[in-house]
Design an enzyme around this catalytic site. Sequence first.
Site, PDB file in Angstrom:
ATOM      1  N   GLY A  11     -12.390  45.447  71.296  1.00 50.35           N
ATOM      2  CA  GLY A  11     -12.742  46.643  70.548  1.00 50.35           C
ATOM      3  C   GLY A  11     -12.720  47.926  71.358  1.00 50.35           C
ATOM      4  CB  VAL A  63      -4.187  34.756  78.289  1.00 49.88           C
ATOM      5  CG1 VAL A  63      -4.303  34.810  76.763  1.00 49.88           C
ATOM      6  CG2 VAL A  63      -3.384  33.561  78.749  1.00 49.88           C
ATOM      7  CG  HIS A  75     -11.386  46.589  79.672  1.00 45.37           C
ATOM      8  ND1 HIS A  75     -12.058  47.332  80.606  1.00 45.37           N
ATOM      9  CD2 HIS A  75     -11.053  45.440  80.288  1.00 45.37           C
ATOM     10  CE1 HIS A  75     -12.127  46.659  81.738  1.00 45.37           C
ATOM     11  NE2 HIS A  75     -11.523  45.506  81.579  1.00 45.37           N
TER      12      HIS A  75
END
Length: 176
Positions: free
Chosen positions: A85, A80, A88
Amino acid sequence: MSGAGAPTLTVDGRGLRVVVVAASWHTQVMDGLLDGARRALGDAGVEKVTEVRVPGSFELPVAASRAVAAGADAVVSLGVVIRGGTPHFDYVCSAATTGLTELSVRTGVPVGFGVLTCDDEAQALDRAGLPGSGEDKGYEAAQAAVATVVALRAALPDGDVAGRGRYELHRQLRGL
Ligand code: DLZ
């Protein structure tokens, strides 16, 4: 990607050895994915099931690779990844997707792709196979992996030769 158009599969996976590799981020969603994968394998009659937990989705390819080297007939990968932000998200998704795809193609061992790549937790919960979810991606990934093994064995029944080739190739990839 829409979940519409998904096939209805009936699979007999008796006798297969299946390894489920699962990341550990986003526990509630992952619990749903794992439960779905277990249900699918149970419905297919798969009895030899091993579960391997790794920290994150980035670690899924190496776990899947070891599962193949250990003789798995199919691997189910579960993860998952939720967008944050920074870039990554893209690196983890790309590494998991590329690593799992290359492993499957190069070794000939089906790898079910149950890695959710979502913008937010609500999207992930809706795909987790939990009560109230619209989709059950853990179930789908496990069923797809088993169905692919069965389909390939039926269409290309040269199991022993293919099997030897697979292990030899995997040893080469690992530099053994
Ligand atoms: C670092 C990280 C972040 C920020 N988010 C997730 C995520 O949403 N899902 C997931 O499976 N893993 C995440 N990780 C962890 C990486 O996959 C990996 O475990 C670490 O970078 C250590 O190699």
